[in-house]
Design a protein around this motif. Sequence first.
Motif, PDB file in Angstrom:
ATOM      1  N   LYS A   1       0.754  -1.283  -0.040  1.00  0.00           N
ATOM      2  CA  LYS A   1       0.016   0.029   0.075  1.00  0.00           C
ATOM      3  C   LYS A   1       0.846   1.259   0.123  1.00  0.00           C
ATOM      4  N   THR A   2       1.932   1.187   0.866  1.00  0.00           N
ATOM      5  CA  THR A   2       2.737   2.381   0.967  1.00  0.00           C
ATOM      6  C   THR A   2       3.592   2.574  -0.068  1.00  0.00           C
TER       7      THR A   2
ATOM      8  N   ARG B   1       2.676   1.627  -3.406  1.00  0.00           N
ATOM      9  CA  ARG B   1       1.771   2.340  -4.335  1.00  0.00           C
ATOM     10  C   ARG B   1       1.809   3.867  -4.105  1.00  0.00           C
ATOM     11  N   LYS B   2       1.434   4.152  -2.957  1.00  0.00           N
ATOM     12  CA  LYS B   2       1.414   5.661  -2.748  1.00  0.00           C
ATOM     13  C   LYS B   2       2.653   6.398  -3.177  1.00  0.00           C
TER      14      LYS B   2
ATOM     15  N   ASP C   1       2.574   6.547  -6.717  1.00  0.00           N
ATOM     16  CA  ASP C   1       1.726   7.757  -7.092  1.00  0.00           C
ATOM     17  C   ASP C   1       2.465   9.247  -7.114  1.00  0.00           C
TER      18      ASP C   1
END
Lengths: 264, 300
Positions: A182-183, A185-186, A189
Amino acid sequence: MLKVEGAAKTFNPDSVNEVQALRGIDFKVEAGEFVTVIGSNGAGKSTFLNSVAGTFMLSGGSISIAGKDMTKWPEHKRAANLGRVFQDPLLGTCGSLSIEQNMALALKRGKRRGLGLGVKARDRKLFQAQLETLGLGLENRLADKVGLLSGGQRQALTMLMATMTRPDILLLDEHTAALDPKTGRKILDITDAVVRRDSLTTLMVTHNMNQAINMGDRLIMFHQGTIILDISGKEKKGLQVEDLLERFYTLRGEDVATDRMLFS
Amino acid sequence: MISLYAFMGAIEQGTAFGLMVLGVYLTFRVLDFPDLTVDGSLPLGAAVSAVAISNGYHPLVGMGIAVCAGFIAGAITGILNTKFKILHLLASILTMISLYSINIRIMGRPNMTLLGADTLIDQFIELSGLAPHFSTPILFALISGAALLALIWFLKTSFGLAMLATGDNPEMITSLGVNRDMMIIFGVGLSNGMVALSGALVAQNQGAADVNMGIGTIIAGLASVIIGETLFGKPNVTRAMLAALLGSIVYRIAIALALGVRLGDFAFTPSDLNLVTAALVVVALVSPQIKSGLLKRRAA
Protein backbone atom coordinates in the motif's frame (compact mmCIF):
# COMPACT_ATOMS: atom_id res chain seq x y z
CA MET A 1 20.08 14.01 -21.63
CA LEU A 2 21.93 10.79 -20.84
CA LYS A 3 24.34 9.22 -23.30
CA VAL A 4 26.13 6.01 -22.42
CA GLU A 5 28.61 4.52 -24.88
CA GLY A 6 30.26 1.12 -24.55
CA ALA A 7 29.86 1.13 -20.77
CA ALA A 8 31.62 -1.85 -19.22
CA LYS A 9 32.18 -2.75 -15.59
CA THR A 10 34.15 -5.68 -14.29
CA PHE A 11 34.27 -6.28 -10.54
CA ASN A 12 37.37 -7.98 -9.07
CA PRO A 13 39.16 -8.17 -12.42
CA ASP A 14 41.76 -10.94 -12.91
CA SER A 15 40.61 -12.89 -9.86
CA VAL A 16 38.46 -15.95 -9.31
CA ASN A 17 35.66 -13.62 -8.22
CA GLU A 18 35.70 -11.68 -11.48
CA VAL A 19 32.21 -10.53 -12.47
CA GLN A 20 31.43 -8.80 -15.72
CA ALA A 21 28.46 -6.77 -14.53
CA LEU A 22 28.14 -4.56 -17.60
CA ARG A 23 29.29 -5.66 -21.05
CA GLY A 24 29.36 -2.71 -23.38
CA ILE A 25 26.13 -0.81 -22.89
CA ASP A 26 25.08 1.73 -25.53
CA PHE A 27 22.11 3.69 -24.35
CA LYS A 28 20.59 7.11 -24.86
CA VAL A 29 17.80 8.84 -22.98
CA GLU A 30 16.15 12.00 -24.31
CA ALA A 31 15.22 14.87 -22.00
CA GLY A 32 11.92 14.26 -20.26
CA GLU A 33 11.87 10.51 -20.97
CA PHE A 34 10.69 8.22 -18.15
CA VAL A 35 12.42 4.85 -18.51
CA THR A 36 11.64 1.80 -16.41
CA VAL A 37 14.41 -0.73 -15.99
CA ILE A 38 13.82 -4.44 -15.28
CA GLY A 39 15.93 -7.56 -15.21
CA SER A 40 16.59 -10.54 -12.98
CA ASN A 41 19.00 -10.47 -10.04
CA GLY A 42 22.54 -9.85 -11.17
CA ALA A 43 21.43 -8.70 -14.62
CA GLY A 44 23.29 -5.42 -14.16
CA LYS A 45 20.45 -2.95 -13.70
CA SER A 46 21.60 -1.62 -10.33
CA THR A 47 25.21 -1.64 -11.47
CA PHE A 48 24.13 0.43 -14.44
CA LEU A 49 22.28 2.94 -12.27
CA ASN A 50 25.21 3.19 -9.86
CA SER A 51 27.66 3.74 -12.70
CA VAL A 52 25.52 6.63 -13.91
CA ALA A 53 25.51 8.01 -10.35
CA GLY A 54 29.27 7.57 -10.09
CA THR A 55 29.24 5.21 -7.08
CA PHE A 56 32.14 3.55 -8.91
CA MET A 57 34.04 4.28 -12.08
CA LEU A 58 33.47 2.33 -15.31
CA SER A 59 36.07 -0.17 -16.52
CA GLY A 60 35.45 1.06 -20.06
CA GLY A 61 33.18 3.31 -22.09
CA SER A 62 31.81 6.75 -21.35
CA ILE A 63 28.88 8.49 -19.70
CA SER A 64 27.71 11.99 -20.48
CA ILE A 65 24.91 13.81 -18.73
CA ALA A 66 23.30 16.97 -20.12
CA GLY A 67 26.00 17.15 -22.78
CA LYS A 68 28.92 16.92 -20.34
CA ASP A 69 31.28 13.97 -20.28
CA MET A 70 31.16 12.83 -16.65
CA THR A 71 32.91 9.47 -17.04
CA LYS A 72 35.71 10.46 -14.64
CA TRP A 73 33.65 12.65 -12.31
CA PRO A 74 33.43 11.54 -8.66
CA GLU A 75 30.03 10.75 -7.21
CA HIS A 76 29.62 13.96 -5.20
CA LYS A 77 30.39 16.12 -8.24
CA ARG A 78 27.82 14.37 -10.41
CA ALA A 79 25.26 14.73 -7.65
CA ALA A 80 24.63 18.33 -8.69
CA ASN A 81 22.89 16.94 -11.79
CA LEU A 82 21.30 13.85 -10.28
CA GLY A 83 18.46 13.12 -7.90
CA ARG A 84 18.52 9.70 -6.28
CA VAL A 85 16.17 7.56 -4.25
CA PHE A 86 17.54 4.32 -2.85
CA GLN A 87 15.83 1.03 -2.05
CA ASP A 88 16.51 1.39 1.67
CA PRO A 89 14.28 4.19 3.05
CA LEU A 90 16.94 4.88 5.71
CA LEU A 91 19.58 5.73 3.11
CA GLY A 92 17.94 8.78 1.57
CA THR A 93 17.46 10.83 4.72
CA CYS A 94 19.28 11.61 7.95
CA GLY A 95 17.46 10.12 10.92
CA SER A 96 19.17 12.27 13.53
CA LEU A 97 18.25 15.53 11.76
CA SER A 98 14.86 17.19 11.52
CA ILE A 99 12.66 17.24 8.42
CA GLU A 100 13.55 20.87 7.70
CA GLN A 101 17.27 20.21 8.18
CA ASN A 102 17.10 17.33 5.72
CA MET A 103 15.25 19.46 3.20
CA ALA A 104 17.72 22.32 3.67
CA LEU A 105 20.53 19.88 2.88
CA ALA A 106 18.74 18.84 -0.31
CA LEU A 107 18.03 22.45 -1.31
CA LYS A 108 21.79 23.03 -1.44
CA ARG A 109 22.41 20.09 -3.77
CA GLY A 110 25.48 20.85 -5.86
CA LYS A 111 25.75 24.38 -4.45
CA ARG A 112 28.43 25.81 -2.19
CA ARG A 113 27.66 25.22 1.46
CA GLY A 114 28.87 28.27 3.33
CA LEU A 115 28.56 29.67 6.82
CA GLY A 116 25.10 31.11 6.34
CA LEU A 117 22.27 29.77 8.49
CA GLY A 118 21.47 26.20 7.43
CA VAL A 119 17.67 26.43 7.70
CA LYS A 120 16.43 29.89 6.76
CA ALA A 121 13.00 31.21 7.73
CA ARG A 122 12.01 31.84 4.11
CA ASP A 123 12.91 28.26 3.16
CA ARG A 124 10.43 26.91 5.70
CA LYS A 125 7.50 28.24 3.63
CA LEU A 126 8.85 26.42 0.59
CA PHE A 127 9.36 23.21 2.57
CA GLN A 128 5.81 23.36 3.94
CA ALA A 129 4.33 23.90 0.49
CA GLN A 130 6.31 20.95 -0.86
CA LEU A 131 5.38 18.67 2.03
CA GLU A 132 1.70 19.52 1.58
CA THR A 133 1.79 17.97 -1.90
CA LEU A 134 2.55 14.61 -0.24
CA GLY A 135 -0.68 14.68 1.74
CA LEU A 136 0.96 12.97 4.71
CA GLY A 137 0.60 15.81 7.22
CA LEU A 138 4.36 16.26 7.38
CA GLU A 139 4.01 20.02 6.73
CA ASN A 140 3.19 20.50 10.41
CA ARG A 141 6.16 18.50 11.62
CA LEU A 142 9.09 20.46 10.19
CA ALA A 143 11.10 20.29 13.41
CA ASP A 144 10.48 16.58 14.05
CA LYS A 145 13.42 14.24 13.69
CA VAL A 146 13.23 12.13 10.55
CA GLY A 147 14.10 9.07 12.64
CA LEU A 148 10.55 9.31 14.04
CA LEU A 149 8.96 8.84 10.61
CA SER A 150 7.84 5.54 9.07
CA GLY A 151 9.70 3.99 6.14
CA GLY A 152 7.04 5.18 3.72
CA GLN A 153 7.11 8.73 5.06
CA ARG A 154 10.89 8.76 4.82
CA GLN A 155 10.79 7.51 1.25
CA ALA A 156 8.22 10.17 0.33
CA LEU A 157 10.47 12.80 1.89
CA THR A 158 13.43 11.39 -0.05
CA MET A 159 11.38 11.75 -3.27
CA LEU A 160 10.84 15.42 -2.48
CA MET A 161 14.50 15.93 -1.60
CA ALA A 162 15.65 14.20 -4.77
CA THR A 163 13.49 16.37 -6.99
CA MET A 164 13.29 19.77 -5.28
CA THR A 165 16.23 21.22 -7.23
CA ARG A 166 14.94 19.71 -10.50
CA PRO A 167 17.81 17.36 -11.33
CA ASP A 168 18.84 16.59 -14.92
CA ILE A 169 18.22 12.92 -14.24
CA LEU A 170 16.24 11.21 -11.49
CA LEU A 171 17.56 7.76 -10.53
CA LEU A 172 15.17 5.49 -8.66
CA ASP A 173 16.68 2.18 -7.52
CA GLU A 174 13.82 -0.14 -6.54
CA HIS A 175 12.63 2.64 -4.30
CA THR A 176 9.40 0.89 -3.33
CA ALA A 177 10.81 -2.62 -2.89
CA ALA A 178 11.34 -2.29 0.86
CA LEU A 179 7.85 -0.89 1.54
CA ASP A 180 4.55 -2.63 2.14
CA PRO A 181 2.37 -2.80 -1.03
CA LYS A 182 0.00 0.00 0.00
CA THR A 183 2.79 2.42 0.95
CA GLY A 184 4.68 1.37 -2.16
CA ARG A 185 1.69 2.35 -4.33
CA LYS A 186 1.49 5.71 -2.58
CA ILE A 187 5.17 6.36 -3.30
CA LEU A 188 4.65 5.33 -6.94
CA ASP A 189 1.74 7.79 -7.22
CA ILE A 190 3.96 10.53 -5.82
CA THR A 191 6.74 9.49 -8.20
CA ASP A 192 4.46 9.62 -11.22
CA ALA A 193 3.00 12.99 -10.20
CA VAL A 194 6.39 14.61 -9.58
CA VAL A 195 7.99 13.20 -12.73
CA ARG A 196 5.06 14.33 -14.91
CA ARG A 197 4.78 17.74 -13.26
CA ASP A 198 8.43 18.63 -13.80
CA SER A 199 8.90 16.40 -16.90
CA LEU A 200 11.94 14.86 -15.25
CA THR A 201 14.24 12.56 -17.16
CA THR A 202 13.92 9.42 -15.06
CA LEU A 203 15.43 5.96 -14.76
CA MET A 204 13.42 3.69 -12.48
CA VAL A 205 14.72 0.24 -11.62
CA THR A 206 12.06 -2.19 -10.46
CA HIS A 207 11.56 -5.87 -9.82
CA ASN A 208 7.87 -5.58 -10.49
CA MET A 209 6.88 -6.14 -14.12
CA ASN A 210 3.48 -4.53 -13.67
CA GLN A 211 5.16 -1.36 -12.43
CA ALA A 212 7.60 -1.44 -15.31
CA ILE A 213 4.76 -1.75 -17.80
CA ASN A 214 2.31 0.68 -16.26
CA MET A 215 4.75 3.48 -15.54
CA GLY A 216 6.98 5.51 -17.80
CA ASP A 217 7.17 5.83 -21.56
CA ARG A 218 9.95 3.38 -22.25
CA LEU A 219 11.01 0.03 -20.84
CA ILE A 220 14.41 -1.63 -20.99
CA MET A 221 15.38 -5.09 -19.82
CA PHE A 222 18.84 -6.06 -18.64
CA HIS A 223 20.23 -9.55 -18.95
CA GLN A 224 23.78 -10.66 -18.18
CA GLY A 225 25.15 -7.16 -18.35
CA THR A 226 23.53 -6.06 -21.60
CA ILE A 227 20.25 -4.43 -22.58
CA ILE A 228 18.28 -7.10 -24.41
CA LEU A 229 14.99 -5.30 -24.76
CA ASP A 230 14.12 -1.66 -25.41
CA ILE A 231 10.45 -0.92 -25.87
CA SER A 232 8.89 2.51 -26.22
CA GLY A 233 6.00 4.39 -27.76
CA LYS A 234 2.93 2.46 -28.89
CA GLU A 235 4.51 -0.93 -28.36
CA LYS A 236 5.14 -0.06 -24.71
CA LYS A 237 1.54 1.05 -24.20
CA GLY A 238 0.16 -2.24 -25.47
CA LEU A 239 2.66 -4.34 -23.56
CA GLN A 240 1.38 -7.17 -21.34
CA VAL A 241 3.12 -8.99 -18.52
CA GLU A 242 2.77 -12.18 -20.58
CA ASP A 243 4.80 -10.65 -23.40
CA LEU A 244 7.58 -9.80 -21.00
CA LEU A 245 7.46 -13.20 -19.32
CA GLU A 246 7.75 -14.82 -22.68
CA ARG A 247 10.93 -12.89 -23.34
CA PHE A 248 12.25 -13.91 -19.92
CA TYR A 249 11.50 -17.60 -20.56
CA THR A 250 13.01 -17.48 -24.02
CA LEU A 251 16.19 -16.13 -22.49
CA ARG A 252 16.23 -18.68 -19.74
CA GLY A 253 15.79 -21.44 -22.36
CA GLU A 254 18.82 -20.09 -24.13
CA ASP A 255 20.73 -20.15 -20.87
CA VAL A 256 19.89 -23.79 -20.27
CA ALA A 257 20.89 -24.56 -23.82
CA THR A 258 24.28 -22.90 -23.48
CA ASP A 259 24.92 -24.55 -20.11
CA ARG A 260 24.12 -27.92 -21.60
CA MET A 261 26.39 -27.25 -24.50
CA LEU A 262 29.18 -26.30 -22.15
CA PHE A 263 28.93 -29.34 -19.88
CA SER A 264 28.04 -32.11 -22.28
CA MET B 1 33.38 16.42 50.62
CA ILE B 2 35.79 18.56 48.70
CA SER B 3 36.86 22.02 49.65
CA LEU B 4 35.96 25.15 47.73
CA TYR B 5 39.56 25.27 46.63
CA ALA B 6 39.38 21.76 45.18
CA PHE B 7 35.98 22.55 43.62
CA MET B 8 37.32 25.63 41.85
CA GLY B 9 40.25 23.51 40.74
CA ALA B 10 37.87 20.99 39.23
CA ILE B 11 36.04 23.75 37.34
CA GLU B 12 39.38 25.07 36.15
CA GLN B 13 40.45 21.65 34.86
CA GLY B 14 36.99 20.77 33.59
CA THR B 15 36.76 23.88 31.44
CA ALA B 16 40.39 23.72 30.23
CA PHE B 17 39.89 20.09 29.20
CA GLY B 18 36.35 21.01 28.12
CA LEU B 19 37.69 22.22 24.78
CA MET B 20 39.24 18.81 24.30
CA VAL B 21 35.93 17.16 25.23
CA LEU B 22 34.10 19.27 22.61
CA GLY B 23 36.68 18.14 20.08
CA VAL B 24 36.14 14.51 21.05
CA TYR B 25 32.38 15.03 20.80
CA LEU B 26 32.83 16.36 17.27
CA THR B 27 34.73 13.30 16.05
CA PHE B 28 33.04 10.54 18.06
CA ARG B 29 29.46 11.67 18.01
CA VAL B 30 29.11 14.02 15.03
CA LEU B 31 31.48 12.43 12.50
CA ASP B 32 31.30 8.89 13.92
CA PHE B 33 35.08 8.82 13.61
CA PRO B 34 36.90 7.33 16.63
CA ASP B 35 39.95 9.57 16.70
CA LEU B 36 42.94 8.81 18.93
CA THR B 37 44.99 11.65 17.44
CA VAL B 38 43.96 13.68 20.48
CA ASP B 39 46.47 11.89 22.73
CA GLY B 40 49.13 13.51 20.56
CA SER B 41 47.46 16.78 19.62
CA LEU B 42 46.90 17.82 23.25
CA PRO B 43 50.65 17.82 24.04
CA LEU B 44 51.22 19.27 20.55
CA GLY B 45 49.15 22.32 21.50
CA ALA B 46 50.97 22.51 24.81
CA ALA B 47 54.40 22.24 23.18
CA VAL B 48 53.74 24.74 20.42
CA SER B 49 52.26 27.35 22.73
CA ALA B 50 54.98 26.81 25.37
CA VAL B 51 57.72 27.37 22.80
CA ALA B 52 55.95 30.45 21.44
CA ILE B 53 55.34 31.95 24.88
CA SER B 54 58.84 31.32 26.16
CA ASN B 55 60.18 32.96 23.01
CA GLY B 56 58.34 36.12 24.00
CA TYR B 57 55.27 35.88 21.77
CA HIS B 58 51.93 36.96 23.18
CA PRO B 59 50.15 33.91 24.71
CA LEU B 60 47.19 34.46 22.36
CA VAL B 61 49.55 34.18 19.38
CA GLY B 62 50.95 30.97 20.85
CA MET B 63 47.42 29.61 21.28
CA GLY B 64 46.54 30.57 17.71
CA ILE B 65 49.56 28.66 16.40
CA ALA B 66 48.56 25.72 18.63
CA VAL B 67 45.10 25.62 17.01
CA CYS B 68 46.67 25.62 13.52
CA ALA B 69 49.12 22.86 14.47
CA GLY B 70 46.31 20.75 15.94
CA PHE B 71 44.20 21.31 12.84
CA ILE B 72 47.04 20.09 10.61
CA ALA B 73 47.57 17.01 12.79
CA GLY B 74 43.87 16.14 12.62
CA ALA B 75 43.72 16.81 8.90
CA ILE B 76 46.61 14.38 8.37
CA THR B 77 44.65 11.69 10.21
CA GLY B 78 41.67 12.50 8.00
CA ILE B 79 43.78 12.29 4.83
CA LEU B 80 45.34 8.97 5.91
CA ASN B 81 41.84 7.61 6.40
CA THR B 82 40.00 9.01 3.37
CA LYS B 83 42.67 9.27 0.69
CA PHE B 84 44.84 6.31 1.65
CA LYS B 85 42.01 4.12 2.94
CA ILE B 86 43.67 3.37 6.29
CA LEU B 87 41.21 2.33 9.00
CA HIS B 88 40.25 5.44 11.02
CA LEU B 89 41.51 4.07 14.35
CA LEU B 90 44.85 3.02 12.85
CA ALA B 91 45.21 6.29 10.94
CA SER B 92 44.74 8.25 14.16
CA ILE B 93 47.18 6.02 16.08
CA LEU B 94 49.81 6.58 13.38
CA THR B 95 49.44 10.35 13.71
CA MET B 96 49.42 10.13 17.50
CA ILE B 97 52.66 8.11 17.59
CA SER B 98 54.33 10.45 15.12
CA LEU B 99 53.35 13.41 17.25
CA TYR B 100 55.32 11.99 20.18
CA SER B 101 58.55 12.44 18.19
CA ILE B 102 57.39 15.72 16.70
CA ASN B 103 56.50 17.18 20.08
CA ILE B 104 59.97 16.44 21.44
CA ARG B 105 61.46 18.05 18.32
CA ILE B 106 59.30 21.13 18.81
CA MET B 107 60.37 21.60 22.41
CA GLY B 108 63.91 20.30 21.86
CA ARG B 109 63.41 18.15 24.96
CA PRO B 110 60.63 16.01 26.51
CA ASN B 111 59.26 18.83 28.65
CA MET B 112 59.40 22.55 28.97
CA THR B 113 58.61 24.78 31.91
CA LEU B 114 56.65 28.00 31.67
CA LEU B 115 57.67 29.24 35.12
CA GLY B 116 58.32 32.95 34.99
CA ALA B 117 56.87 33.23 31.50
CA ASP B 118 54.03 35.70 30.94
CA THR B 119 51.02 33.41 30.38
CA LEU B 120 47.43 34.35 29.56
CA ILE B 121 46.54 33.33 33.12
CA ASP B 122 49.00 35.85 34.60
CA GLN B 123 47.64 38.55 32.32
CA PHE B 124 44.06 37.77 33.26
CA ILE B 125 44.85 37.76 36.99
CA GLU B 126 46.38 41.19 36.59
CA LEU B 127 43.45 42.39 34.49
CA SER B 128 40.66 41.06 36.75
CA GLY B 129 42.39 41.70 40.07
CA LEU B 130 40.93 38.44 41.44
CA ALA B 131 42.75 35.70 43.34
CA PRO B 132 44.28 33.06 41.02
CA HIS B 133 41.96 30.27 42.17
CA PHE B 134 38.98 32.38 41.10
CA SER B 135 40.30 34.15 38.05
CA THR B 136 41.71 31.07 36.30
CA PRO B 137 38.44 29.10 36.31
CA ILE B 138 36.63 32.23 35.11
CA LEU B 139 39.11 32.70 32.27
CA PHE B 140 38.89 29.06 31.19
CA ALA B 141 35.09 29.05 31.49
CA LEU B 142 34.96 32.13 29.26
CA ILE B 143 37.20 30.53 26.64
CA SER B 144 35.47 27.15 26.58
CA GLY B 145 32.04 28.86 26.70
CA ALA B 146 32.98 30.95 23.68
CA ALA B 147 34.22 27.83 21.88
CA LEU B 148 30.95 26.07 22.71
CA LEU B 149 28.89 28.95 21.29
CA ALA B 150 31.06 29.04 18.16
CA LEU B 151 30.62 25.30 17.67
CA ILE B 152 26.85 25.52 18.19
CA TRP B 153 26.67 28.29 15.60
CA PHE B 154 28.93 26.37 13.23
CA LEU B 155 26.74 23.26 13.30
CA LYS B 156 23.71 25.39 12.44
CA THR B 157 25.27 26.73 9.25
CA SER B 158 24.84 25.09 5.85
CA PHE B 159 28.37 23.76 6.09
CA GLY B 160 27.88 22.50 9.63
CA LEU B 161 24.61 20.83 8.69
CA ALA B 162 26.45 18.93 5.96
CA MET B 163 29.01 17.86 8.57
CA LEU B 164 26.27 16.57 10.89
CA ALA B 165 24.83 14.58 7.99
CA THR B 166 28.25 13.23 6.98
CA GLY B 167 28.57 11.28 10.22
CA ASP B 168 24.96 10.13 10.18
CA ASN B 169 24.51 9.10 6.54
CA PRO B 170 27.53 9.26 4.24
CA GLU B 171 25.66 7.80 1.24
CA MET B 172 22.94 10.40 1.47
CA ILE B 173 25.24 13.37 1.85
CA THR B 174 27.36 12.20 -1.09
CA SER B 175 24.24 11.88 -3.21
CA LEU B 176 23.48 15.50 -2.30
CA GLY B 177 26.79 16.65 -3.71
CA VAL B 178 28.94 16.88 -0.58
CA ASN B 179 32.54 15.66 -0.73
CA ARG B 180 32.56 13.33 2.26
CA ASP B 181 36.35 13.05 2.31
CA MET B 182 36.78 16.81 2.63
CA MET B 183 34.18 16.91 5.40
CA ILE B 184 36.04 14.28 7.41
CA ILE B 185 39.44 15.90 6.84
CA PHE B 186 38.09 19.30 7.90
CA GLY B 187 36.06 17.92 10.80
CA VAL B 188 38.86 15.87 12.33
CA GLY B 189 41.15 18.87 11.78
CA LEU B 190 38.74 21.20 13.57
CA SER B 191 38.38 18.73 16.43
CA ASN B 192 42.13 18.49 16.92
CA GLY B 193 42.50 22.25 16.66
CA MET B 194 40.23 22.49 19.70
CA VAL B 195 42.14 19.72 21.48
CA ALA B 196 45.43 21.53 20.84
CA LEU B 197 43.93 24.75 22.21
CA SER B 198 42.93 22.77 25.27
CA GLY B 199 46.53 21.57 25.55
CA ALA B 200 47.76 25.16 25.37
CA LEU B 201 45.48 26.13 28.27
CA VAL B 202 46.48 23.10 30.35
CA ALA B 203 50.18 23.83 29.82
CA GLN B 204 49.77 27.42 30.96
CA ASN B 205 47.74 26.22 33.93
CA GLN B 206 50.27 23.58 34.97
CA GLY B 207 53.20 25.83 34.19
CA ALA B 208 54.76 23.25 31.89
CA ALA B 209 54.32 21.29 28.68
CA ASP B 210 55.22 17.61 28.79
CA VAL B 211 55.34 15.12 25.96
CA ASN B 212 53.55 12.54 28.13
CA MET B 213 50.71 14.81 29.25
CA GLY B 214 48.45 13.46 26.47
CA ILE B 215 48.28 9.86 27.66
CA GLY B 216 44.68 8.90 28.31
CA THR B 217 43.24 12.08 26.82
CA ILE B 218 40.85 10.19 24.59
CA ILE B 219 39.52 8.11 27.47
CA ALA B 220 39.03 11.17 29.67
CA GLY B 221 37.27 12.87 26.74
CA LEU B 222 34.99 9.91 26.13
CA ALA B 223 34.22 9.58 29.84
CA SER B 224 33.25 13.26 29.97
CA VAL B 225 31.03 12.98 26.90
CA ILE B 226 29.28 9.91 28.33
CA ILE B 227 28.87 11.41 31.80
CA GLY B 228 27.39 14.54 30.21
CA GLU B 229 24.96 12.56 28.07
CA THR B 230 23.87 10.45 31.03
CA LEU B 231 23.37 13.34 33.46
CA PHE B 232 22.12 16.10 31.16
CA GLY B 233 20.61 14.26 28.18
CA LYS B 234 21.10 14.76 24.47
CA PRO B 235 17.77 15.72 22.87
CA ASN B 236 19.57 17.74 20.21
CA VAL B 237 23.10 18.61 19.17
CA THR B 238 23.15 21.94 21.01
CA ARG B 239 22.10 20.35 24.28
CA ALA B 240 24.44 17.41 23.76
CA MET B 241 27.43 19.72 23.35
CA LEU B 242 26.50 21.71 26.44
CA ALA B 243 26.14 18.38 28.24
CA ALA B 244 29.61 17.33 27.07
CA LEU B 245 31.18 20.50 28.47
CA LEU B 246 29.33 20.09 31.77
CA GLY B 247 30.31 16.41 31.73
CA SER B 248 33.93 17.47 31.59
CA ILE B 249 33.49 19.50 34.80
CA VAL B 250 31.62 16.67 36.56
CA TYR B 251 34.35 14.25 35.51
CA ARG B 252 37.05 16.42 37.10
CA ILE B 253 34.99 16.80 40.27
CA ALA B 254 34.55 13.01 40.37
CA ILE B 255 38.32 12.61 40.05
CA ALA B 256 38.93 15.10 42.83
CA LEU B 257 36.52 13.09 45.00
CA ALA B 258 38.16 9.79 44.04
CA LEU B 259 41.59 11.13 44.96
CA GLY B 260 40.21 11.99 48.40
CA VAL B 261 38.96 8.45 49.07
CA ARG B 262 40.77 6.64 51.89
CA LEU B 263 40.03 2.99 52.63
CA GLY B 264 42.31 1.94 55.45
CA ASP B 265 45.77 2.03 53.94
CA PHE B 266 44.46 2.30 50.41
CA ALA B 267 44.19 5.59 48.52
CA PHE B 268 43.98 6.38 44.82
CA THR B 269 47.02 8.03 43.30
CA PRO B 270 46.86 10.21 40.17
CA SER B 271 48.44 7.35 38.22
CA ASP B 272 45.39 5.17 39.02
CA LEU B 273 43.11 7.57 37.22
CA ASN B 274 43.50 6.05 33.76
CA LEU B 275 42.40 2.67 35.09
CA VAL B 276 39.46 4.17 36.98
CA THR B 277 38.43 6.21 33.93
CA ALA B 278 38.73 3.28 31.54
CA ALA B 279 36.59 1.20 33.91
CA LEU B 280 34.05 4.02 34.02
CA VAL B 281 33.86 4.15 30.21
CA VAL B 282 33.49 0.37 29.98
CA VAL B 283 30.64 0.44 32.51
CA ALA B 284 28.95 3.28 30.61
CA LEU B 285 29.32 1.50 27.27
CA VAL B 286 28.16 -1.87 28.57
CA SER B 287 25.30 -0.78 30.83
CA PRO B 288 22.78 -0.20 27.99
CA GLN B 289 23.30 -3.81 26.85
CA ILE B 290 22.98 -5.15 30.37
CA LYS B 291 19.87 -3.05 30.90
CA SER B 292 18.19 -4.32 27.72
CA GLY B 293 19.30 -7.86 28.56
CA LEU B 294 17.64 -7.61 31.97
CA LEU B 295 14.47 -6.15 30.46
CA LYS B 296 14.31 -8.99 27.94
CA ARG B 297 14.73 -11.57 30.68
CA ARG B 298 11.98 -9.94 32.71
CA ALA B 299 9.69 -9.89 29.68
CA ALA B 300 10.35 -13.56 28.93
